[in-house]
Enzyme design. Structure first.
Site: not given
Ligand code: DX5
Ligand code: ZN
Length: 224
Positions: A67, A136, A7, A174-175, A34, A32, A65, A143-144, A36
Site C-alpha cells: 500500500m 479490499m 495478517s 482483505d479486511g 501489510d 499476509h 500487500h 486493522g480491525g 504502508m
Molecule cells: C488493511 C490491511 C489488512 C488488515 C486487515 O489495510 O490490508 O490486511 O490487516 O485487518 P483485519 O482482518 O483486522 O480487518
Molecule cells: Zn492487507
C-alpha cells in the site's frame, strides 16, 4: 481450495516469530504482510528488513500487500528480502501493466488489489497476467475495521469473469474477515482469506485461526 492468510498487522511485533508460528499451527498457510508508506494510506508499517527476518522465521509463503506510492521502486527489494507474492494497488499504479510485469520478472506471484470504491472493470485488461486479485473489504490502512459488504458482489463478478474467460487467477479478500463475515465471503467466491484482528486481536492465534478456518470450510459446503 480455501486458504487462511493471517495478517501480521494485528500481531504483537515484539513476539512476531512466536505469533506467526501459532497462526501457522492453527492452519494459516500464507502470511499476509501489510506494507504502508504514510502516503498512499494514512499509516506506516514495515519494510524489507522485517520481511527478511520473517523469511528466516517461517516457511509460509510471504504475501506482501504493498500500500505504497511508486511500488516499482521497491519491488526488487521486497523480492530480495524474501517476498513470495507481491500485490500492488490499481489506484497507485499509473502503468499498472508494467508494474505487474515487473513483479513477474522478479519471479514473485503477481497480485493486483482494488479499494472499496474501485470497480472490478478497471482490472479487465490485466486479469490475464495476474495470479491473484485482492478485493479490499475495508479502506486500506488499519486493522480491525468493519467489513464493507460491497466487496461481495465484486468477488462474485470476478469469479464470473474468470469462468467466462477461462482464466486461473485466485480471489483474495482483505479486511473485516471474522467469524461473522467469513461465511458470506467464502460463498461469494473468496479463496484466500486475509485476517488480522480475527487471528491476532485477542486470545490465542492458533485457536483463533482454527476456528475461523473451520467456519470458512463449513461455508464452502453450503456454497451452491
Ligand atoms: C488493511 C490491511 C489488512 C488488515 C486487515 O489495510 O490490508 O490486511 O490487516 O485487518 P483485519 O482482518 O483486522 O480487518
Ligand atoms: Zn492487507
Amino acid at each position: 481450495m480455501i486458504e487462511l492468510a493471517p495478517s501480521i498487522l494485528s500481531a504483537d511485533f515484539a513476539h512476531l516469530a512466536e505469533q506467526v508460528r501459532a497462526a501457522a499451527e492453527g492452519g494459516g498457510t500464507v502470511l499476509h504482510v501489510d506494507v504502508m508508506d504514510g502516503h498512499f494510506v494514512p499509516n506506516i508499517t514495515i519494510g524489507p528488513p522485517v520481511v527478511a527476518s520473517l523469511r528466516k522465521a517461517t516457511e509460509l509463503p510471504l504475501d506482501c500487500h504493498l500500500m505504497i506510492e511508486n511500488p516499482d521502486q521497491y519491488i526488487p527489494a521486497f523480492v530480495a528480502a524474501g517476498a513470495d507474492w507481491i500485490s500492488v494497488h490499481q489506484e497507485s499504479c499509473v502503468h499498472l501493466y508494467r508494474t505487474l510485469q515487473l513483479i513477474r520478472s522478479h519471479g514473485a506471484q503477481v497480485g493486483v488489489v482494488i479499494n472499496p470504491a474501485t470497480p472490478v472493470e478497471t482490472l479487465t485488461e490485466v486479469l490475464d497476467i495476474v495470479d491473484y486479485v485482492l478485493v479490499m473489504s475495508v479502506n486500506p490502512g488499519f486493522g480491525g475495521q468493519k467489513f464493507i459488504p460491497g466487496a461481495l458482489h465484486k468477488l462474485r463478478k470476478l469469479a464470473e469473469l474468470r469462468n467466462g474467460r477461462g482464466l486461473n487467477f485466485r480471489l483474495e479478500v482483505d479486511g473485516g474477515v471474522s467469524l461473522q463475515t467469513v461465511g458470506e465471503v467464502v460463498r461469494a467466491g473468496a479463496e484466500i482469506l486475509v485476517a488480522g484482528n480475527a487471528v491476532f486481536g485477542s486470545g490465542n492465534p492458533k485457536t483463533n485461526a482454527q476456528t475461523l478456518l473451520k467456519a470458512a470450510l463449513e461455508a464452502t459446503l453450503q456454497k451452491v
